[in-house]
Structure formats: structure tokens, C-alpha cells
Motif scaffolding. Structure first.
Motif, mmCIF file in Angstrom:
data_model
loop_
_atom_site.group_PDB
_atom_site.id
_atom_site.type_symbol
_atom_site.label_atom_id
_atom_site.label_comp_id
_atom_site.label_asym_id
_atom_site.label_seq_id
_atom_site.Cartn_x
_atom_site.Cartn_y
_atom_site.Cartn_z
ATOM 1 N N ILE A 66 -5.737 3.674 7.834
ATOM 2 C CA ILE A 66 -6.667 4.034 6.775
ATOM 3 C C ILE A 66 -6.031 5.133 5.937
ATOM 4 O O ILE A 66 -5.286 5.983 6.458
ATOM 5 C CB ILE A 66 -8.030 4.478 7.355
ATOM 6 C CG1 ILE A 66 -9.075 4.607 6.246
ATOM 7 C CG2 ILE A 66 -7.906 5.777 8.164
ATOM 8 C CD1 ILE A 66 -10.497 4.736 6.750
ATOM 9 N N GLY A 67 -6.286 5.110 4.619
ATOM 10 C CA GLY A 67 -5.690 6.109 3.745
ATOM 11 C C GLY A 67 -6.230 5.996 2.333
ATOM 12 O O GLY A 67 -7.052 5.141 2.021
ATOM 13 N N ASN A 68 -5.719 6.856 1.464
ATOM 14 C CA ASN A 68 -6.135 6.843 0.068
ATOM 15 C C ASN A 68 -5.097 7.602 -0.750
ATOM 16 O O ASN A 68 -4.141 8.161 -0.186
ATOM 17 C CB ASN A 68 -7.527 7.456 -0.106
ATOM 18 C CG ASN A 68 -8.298 6.804 -1.250
ATOM 19 O OD1 ASN A 68 -7.712 6.317 -2.216
ATOM 20 N ND2 ASN A 68 -9.628 6.796 -1.144
ATOM 21 N N ILE A 69 -5.310 7.657 -2.069
ATOM 22 C CA ILE A 69 -4.357 8.344 -2.933
ATOM 23 C C ILE A 69 -5.076 8.888 -4.159
ATOM 24 O O ILE A 69 -5.987 8.245 -4.708
ATOM 25 C CB ILE A 69 -3.202 7.395 -3.360
ATOM 26 C CG1 ILE A 69 -2.134 8.157 -4.143
ATOM 27 C CG2 ILE A 69 -3.723 6.210 -4.151
ATOM 28 C CD1 ILE A 69 -0.885 7.333 -4.399
ATOM 29 N N THR B 287 -3.788 7.708 8.113
ATOM 30 C CA THR B 287 -3.758 7.770 9.576
ATOM 31 C C THR B 287 -3.521 6.367 10.103
ATOM 32 O O THR B 287 -4.113 5.393 9.599
ATOM 33 C CB THR B 287 -5.090 8.305 10.139
ATOM 34 O OG1 THR B 287 -5.324 9.621 9.640
ATOM 35 C CG2 THR B 287 -5.053 8.363 11.662
ATOM 36 N N THR B 288 -2.662 6.239 11.095
ATOM 37 C CA THR B 288 -2.456 4.949 11.757
ATOM 38 C C THR B 288 -2.582 5.127 13.263
ATOM 39 O O THR B 288 -2.275 6.191 13.808
ATOM 40 C CB THR B 288 -1.067 4.356 11.446
ATOM 41 O OG1 THR B 288 -0.050 5.187 12.011
ATOM 42 C CG2 THR B 288 -0.842 4.221 9.956
ATOM 43 N N LEU B 289 -3.038 4.074 13.909
ATOM 44 C CA LEU B 289 -3.128 4.038 15.369
ATOM 45 C C LEU B 289 -2.579 2.705 15.845
ATOM 46 O O LEU B 289 -3.036 1.641 15.401
ATOM 47 C CB LEU B 289 -4.578 4.209 15.833
ATOM 48 C CG LEU B 289 -4.815 4.100 17.344
ATOM 49 C CD1 LEU B 289 -4.065 5.206 18.092
ATOM 50 C CD2 LEU B 289 -6.305 4.146 17.666
ATOM 51 N N VAL B 290 -1.592 2.768 16.735
ATOM 52 C CA VAL B 290 -0.989 1.564 17.318
ATOM 53 C C VAL B 290 -1.170 1.629 18.824
ATOM 54 O O VAL B 290 -0.694 2.573 19.474
ATOM 55 C CB VAL B 290 0.511 1.461 16.964
ATOM 56 C CG1 VAL B 290 1.121 0.228 17.628
ATOM 57 C CG2 VAL B 290 0.703 1.410 15.452
ATOM 58 N N ALA B 291 -1.875 0.647 19.383
ATOM 59 C CA ALA B 291 -2.111 0.590 20.826
ATOM 60 C C ALA B 291 -1.510 -0.701 21.383
ATOM 61 O O ALA B 291 -1.679 -1.782 20.802
ATOM 62 C CB ALA B 291 -3.606 0.641 21.125
ATOM 63 N N LYS B 292 -0.785 -0.569 22.503
ATOM 64 C CA LYS B 292 -0.162 -1.723 23.143
ATOM 65 C C LYS B 292 -0.425 -1.684 24.643
ATOM 66 O O LYS B 292 -0.376 -0.616 25.259
ATOM 67 C CB LYS B 292 1.355 -1.728 22.912
ATOM 68 C CG LYS B 292 1.796 -1.871 21.471
ATOM 69 C CD LYS B 292 3.312 -1.966 21.385
ATOM 70 C CE LYS B 292 3.793 -2.126 19.962
ATOM 71 N NZ LYS B 292 5.269 -2.284 19.882
ATOM 72 N N HIS B 293 -0.698 -2.867 25.218
ATOM 73 C CA HIS B 293 -0.819 -2.975 26.670
ATOM 74 C C HIS B 293 0.235 -3.960 27.174
ATOM 75 O O HIS B 293 0.246 -5.132 26.791
ATOM 76 C CB HIS B 293 -2.207 -3.446 27.089
ATOM 77 C CG HIS B 293 -2.357 -3.562 28.580
ATOM 78 N ND1 HIS B 293 -2.464 -2.447 29.403
ATOM 79 C CD2 HIS B 293 -2.375 -4.649 29.400
ATOM 80 C CE1 HIS B 293 -2.564 -2.847 30.652
ATOM 81 N NE2 HIS B 293 -2.500 -4.169 30.677
ATOM 82 N N PHE C 142 0.833 -1.198 0.000
ATOM 83 C CA PHE C 142 0.000 0.000 0.000
ATOM 84 C C PHE C 142 0.875 1.258 0.000
ATOM 85 O O PHE C 142 1.930 1.286 0.647
ATOM 86 C CB PHE C 142 -0.900 0.053 1.237
ATOM 87 C CG PHE C 142 -1.802 -1.136 1.402
ATOM 88 C CD1 PHE C 142 -2.979 -1.234 0.675
ATOM 89 C CD2 PHE C 142 -1.481 -2.147 2.294
ATOM 90 C CE1 PHE C 142 -3.817 -2.323 0.833
ATOM 91 C CE2 PHE C 142 -2.309 -3.244 2.451
ATOM 92 C CZ PHE C 142 -3.480 -3.338 1.716
ATOM 93 N N PHE C 143 0.402 2.292 -0.692
ATOM 94 C CA PHE C 143 0.973 3.629 -0.588
ATOM 95 C C PHE C 143 -0.181 4.629 -0.547
ATOM 96 O O PHE C 143 -1.240 4.395 -1.140
ATOM 97 C CB PHE C 143 1.913 3.945 -1.749
ATOM 98 C CG PHE C 143 3.242 3.263 -1.652
ATOM 99 C CD1 PHE C 143 4.284 3.843 -0.941
ATOM 100 C CD2 PHE C 143 3.456 2.033 -2.271
ATOM 101 C CE1 PHE C 143 5.515 3.214 -0.843
ATOM 102 C CE2 PHE C 143 4.683 1.396 -2.174
ATOM 103 C CZ PHE C 143 5.723 1.986 -1.453
ATOM 104 N N SER C 144 0.029 5.746 0.142
ATOM 105 C CA SER C 144 -1.035 6.736 0.310
ATOM 106 C C SER C 144 -0.466 8.144 0.210
ATOM 107 O O SER C 144 0.709 8.373 0.513
ATOM 108 C CB SER C 144 -1.704 6.571 1.681
ATOM 109 O OG SER C 144 -2.136 5.248 1.910
ATOM 110 N N ASP C 145 -1.318 9.088 -0.206
ATOM 111 C CA ASP C 145 -0.930 10.489 -0.079
ATOM 112 C C ASP C 145 -1.654 11.156 1.096
ATOM 113 O O ASP C 145 -1.414 12.323 1.390
ATOM 114 C CB ASP C 145 -1.150 11.262 -1.381
ATOM 115 C CG ASP C 145 -2.598 11.283 -1.851
ATOM 116 O OD1 ASP C 145 -3.500 10.999 -1.045
ATOM 117 O OD2 ASP C 145 -2.825 11.588 -3.037
ATOM 118 N N ARG C 146 -2.526 10.392 1.757
ATOM 119 C CA ARG C 146 -3.147 10.812 3.019
ATOM 120 C C ARG C 146 -3.468 9.551 3.805
ATOM 121 O O ARG C 146 -4.025 8.596 3.268
ATOM 122 C CB ARG C 146 -4.408 11.636 2.752
ATOM 123 C CG ARG C 146 -5.421 10.983 1.859
ATOM 124 C CD ARG C 146 -6.428 12.016 1.340
ATOM 125 N NE ARG C 146 -7.505 11.418 0.555
ATOM 126 C CZ ARG C 146 -7.417 11.151 -0.747
ATOM 127 N NH1 ARG C 146 -6.287 11.395 -1.392
ATOM 128 N NH2 ARG C 146 -8.448 10.636 -1.396
#
Length: 422
Positions: A357-360, A328-334, A322-326
Motif C-alpha cells: 500500500i502507498g501513495n504519492i 509499506t509492503t508485507l511478504v509472508a512465506k510458509h 506504480f511509484f510511491s513516496d510513502r
């Protein structure tokens, strides 16, 4: 092997210190302090000498394009000068048979605000689709797992000047002007205005800010010393590329944001979260897009994909998928409280969830490469059991949601983890 040799040298050095017969308690304290300082320096990736700190990042690395990459580099310390510094390296790739290097330095303009003027000339490689904040603290790891499997690099020759400045102890900035000649190492063309580019020039201006509002400091020996590393932290960076300025080919802009948070619980467990977002607007080639940090090898079976897990990378996402020009990522760890099984055996369970999530736009401009978008949302969840043996552990991650693959085994990533602290 390198890590064991390294630790063995540290062990011998510690033995040599302890073998000395101190004349008094003050000498013992001084020797202990020197040993602690050395270990801290090595833990930060430096081996100090009287005027030069060797940077351990350049000793040995490996990736799919260069094979083994080895060399020497570092930065001068206060023994050389408190007002000036030299920051340079030279390395050699045994697979591409090419030297890479950086010649750089800086001059301190103001001690109180930690204002430095820097310059550099770099001839090296960069991973296409990667993004880095200028204000990021220097990162060092004895072993960089993601690097082993990266194969999409572009060559760049970059001349840059920058200005570091601390507005307050909690807010730092860096501004950079750079001119780059970029040539992808893979087959790639960017089509713009009926012209096809397989190499190109960029002229960019970048402003980066890092805000740590909850860090705490105190004055010690007329110097400000950090007493608390507080959370959350925020990073913001804006980059503008100017077409036809110093023969640059493209006009685009990038806005990057990241926040890091950590919540410590009463039972010695803690939770971390990293939210990252990026937006590229204009005529942006693949080299300057976003890839969401994948870390999975394009091979058929789980065992053939067995490698080492990264820190914030997506373990089930294939490289160059995947590649994007916009995006967002979220990484959560416990992180659970380590299991006290034995005095020197305290494995730790970590639960992990990642989302992207993203798009191009204008995907047809990118020729000779094939990739998808993240518009449906990418999700993976897994667990790690760390520090099972000599810093190694195991990681198991499962891919589901909008990009779940038809074959069940293709959605699973089983890997080593590696954690060591000096």
C-alpha cells in the motif's frame, strides 16, 4: 550455461583434491578444510586468490537496457593487507556500448569495533525506484531473475566516503556522504519552481543501522564468531539531500525501515515474514521514489510473460506500474518440509502472500512518464514448488483485491523458480 561450467570447475577441483594420496590423516583434514573454505567462498560469490578475491557478481549479467553485461572486479583480502583494502570493478554493456566502473578502497581504523573508513568513485547504472540499506550484507546469487526484465535505469556518477562501525556485535552502523550526477536513461523531466530537470545533482548524507538482537556469538581464537543467526532483525536508514550544497538541485529526505522474521516449526517447516516501509518527503525525483519491487513483463499472454520469479518481488505487478513516496509492503512465506521422494529429489512447497500500500504527492511534477499509486492496497497470493530439476521449480501467483485487472489472464503469473546452494 555459466552455472554448469562453474559447477563443473568446482567438481574438477574436488576430484583433484581427492585424487591426492595423503601422507597422514592431518593432511587429509587440511585438504578437506581448504576445499570446504573454497566452496563457502564461491557460495558467497568470491573466487579467492593469494591477495585478491574475484567477485563473481561482475562476470555475466543481463538486463533490458545493457543487454549482456560482463566484466571483472573484486576486493583485496588479508594476503594483501589486514588494514587496507581495494574494492573495484569494470564492466561493459553490449547493448548500450558503454563501460561502467568503480574505484574504491578502505582503511581499518579499529579492529575490535570493525571500524572502516571507505571511499569510492562510481560511474554506473541504478534501477530507478530501488532502495538499499547501506548495512545490508552483501547479496550474491548465481542467477538474479528480476534483473533480466528491468528497463528503467538512471546513470549516476557518484563520489562517496563512508564510515562502518560496529557499536556492539548485534548493532552495526554505516554513515555515508555522497555527491551524485544523475541522468535518467529514459524520457523524464522533474518540474520544480517552473524549471524542468532532465538531469540533476544531489548531495546526500545517509545514516544506516542494523540491529540483530537475537544473534549469538562466542570467542574463538581471539575472534568473535556468530553461533546463532537469530530473528527478528531490524534495519533503519535516514537519508537527507541538501539543495544548493555543492550545486545540488533538490532538498528531500527519506526514512526506510525493514524487519525480517523467521519462525522454525518442529516438523522442519518454517515461516518467514518481511515488512518494509519507506517515506520520502520534499522534492523527490522519480529516481529516488519507491516501486515495491515489481517483476512482471508488460506482455499480452501468460506464456509471453513466462520468466523467473524473484525472492521478495511482486510477481503479478508490472514493471513501472506504480511509484510511491510513502509505502509499506508485507511478504509472508510458509515453507513446508521437503518431500522425500528420492535421495536426490526433494521438492519443496511454499505458500506465499504479498501486500503493498502507498501513495504519492505532487504526481504532476513527474513528466513524460505514466504510473499509478498503491492507495487502494495491492494483494497477490501464490505458491512455489522448488527444486524440481537442477535447482529449478515452478511458481504460480494470482493478483486480486483493489488492483484486480478486468481480464482474468492478466492477473496470473506463471514462472520458473531457481534455488541452488553450494
Amino acid at each position: 550455461m555459466l552455472r554448469h561450467c562453474f559447477l563443473f570447475c568446482i567438481f574438477l577441483f574436488s576430484l583433484s583434491l581427492s585424487a591426492q594420496t595423503p601422507k597422514d590423516s592431518t593432511r587429509v583434514a587440511q585438504d578437506s578444510t581448504k576445499s570446504d573454505v573454497l566452496l563457502k567462498q564461491i557460495g558467497n560469490g568470491f573466487f579467492p586468490t593469494s591477495f585478491w578475491n574475484f567477485d563473481l557478481r561482475y562476470l555475466v549479467k543481463f538486463n533490458q537496457y545493457e543487454g549482456f553485461r560482463t566484466g571483472l572486479g573484486g576486493v583485496t583480502n588479508d594476503g594483501f593487507s589486514e588494514k587496507y583494502r581495494i574494492d573495484s570493478y569494470v564492466v561493459y554493456g553490449f547493448k548500450d556500448h558503454r563501460f561502467k566502473y568503480k574505484i574504491g578502497g578502505g582503511a581499518r581504523l579499529n579492529e575490535d569495533t570493525k571500524t572502516w573508513f571507505n571511499f569510492s568513485y562510481t560511474d554506473d547504472l541504478l534501477e530507478s525506484g530501488s532502495s538499499k540499506f547501506l548495512t545490508d550484507s552483501r547479496f550474491f546469487s548465481f542467477f538474479e531473475p528480476r534483473l533480466l526484465n528491468i528497463d528503467l535505469f538512471h546513470k549516476h556518477i557518484t563520489s562517496a566516503v563512508s564510515l562502518e562501525h560496529q557499536i556492539t556485535p548485534n548493532l552495526t552502523t554505516e554513515t555515508q556522504l555522497a555527491i551524485s550526477n544523475i541522468r535518467p536513461t529514459y524520457s523524464y523531466n522533474y518540474v520544480l519552481d517552473d524549471k524542468s530537470y532532465d538531469d540533476f545533482e544531489t548531495t546526500t548524507a545517509t545514516v544506516s543501522l542494523q540491529w540483530s538482537p537475537f544473534n549469538q556469538y562466542k570467542t574463538k581464537d581471539d575472534k568473535l564468531v556468530e553461533t546463532k543467526n537469530g530473528f527478528p532483525k531490524f534495519s533503519l536508514q535516514y537519508t537527507k539531500s541538501f539543495r544548493e550544497v555543492l550545486d545540488a538541485d533538490f532538498n528531500f529526505s527519506k526514512l526506510d525501515f525493514r524487519t525480517i522474521h523467521k519462525i522454525t516449526h518442529k516438523n522442519k517447516s518454517y515461516t518467514t515474514g518481511v515488512l518494509t516501509a519507506g517515506l520520502a518527503h520534499g522534492d523527490t525525483p522519480l529516481t529516488h521514489l519507491y516501486h515495491a519491487y515489481p517483476n512482471n513483463i508488460n506482455k499480452a499472454t501468460i506464456l509471453s510473460r513466462f520468466s523467473v520469479a524473484g525472492i521478495n518481488s511482486f510477481e503479478t505487478m508490472f514493471f513501472n506500474e506504480f511509484f510511491s513516496d510513502r509505502f509499506t509492503t508485507l511478504v509472508a512465506k510458509h515453507y513446508f518440509k521437503p518431500f522425500a521422494i528420492a535421495e536426490k529429489f526433494n521438492p519443496q512447497l511454499v505458500l506465499i502472500s504479498r501486500f503493498a500500500i502507498g501513495n504519492i504527492n505532487n504526481i504532476g511534477r513527474h513528466q513524460n512518464v505514466s504510473f499509478g499509486t498503491l492507495k487502494h492496497g495491492y494483494t497477490e497470493t501464490g505458491l512455489e514448488i522448488n527444486k524440481l530439476l537442477l535447482g529449478f521449480g515452478l511458481s504460480l501467483t494470482y493478483r486480486y483485491g483493489g488492483y484486480h485487472l478486468p481480464k482474468f489472464n492478466d492477473n496470473i503469473a506463471l514462472k520458473f523458480t531457481f534455488n541452488i546452494t553450494l
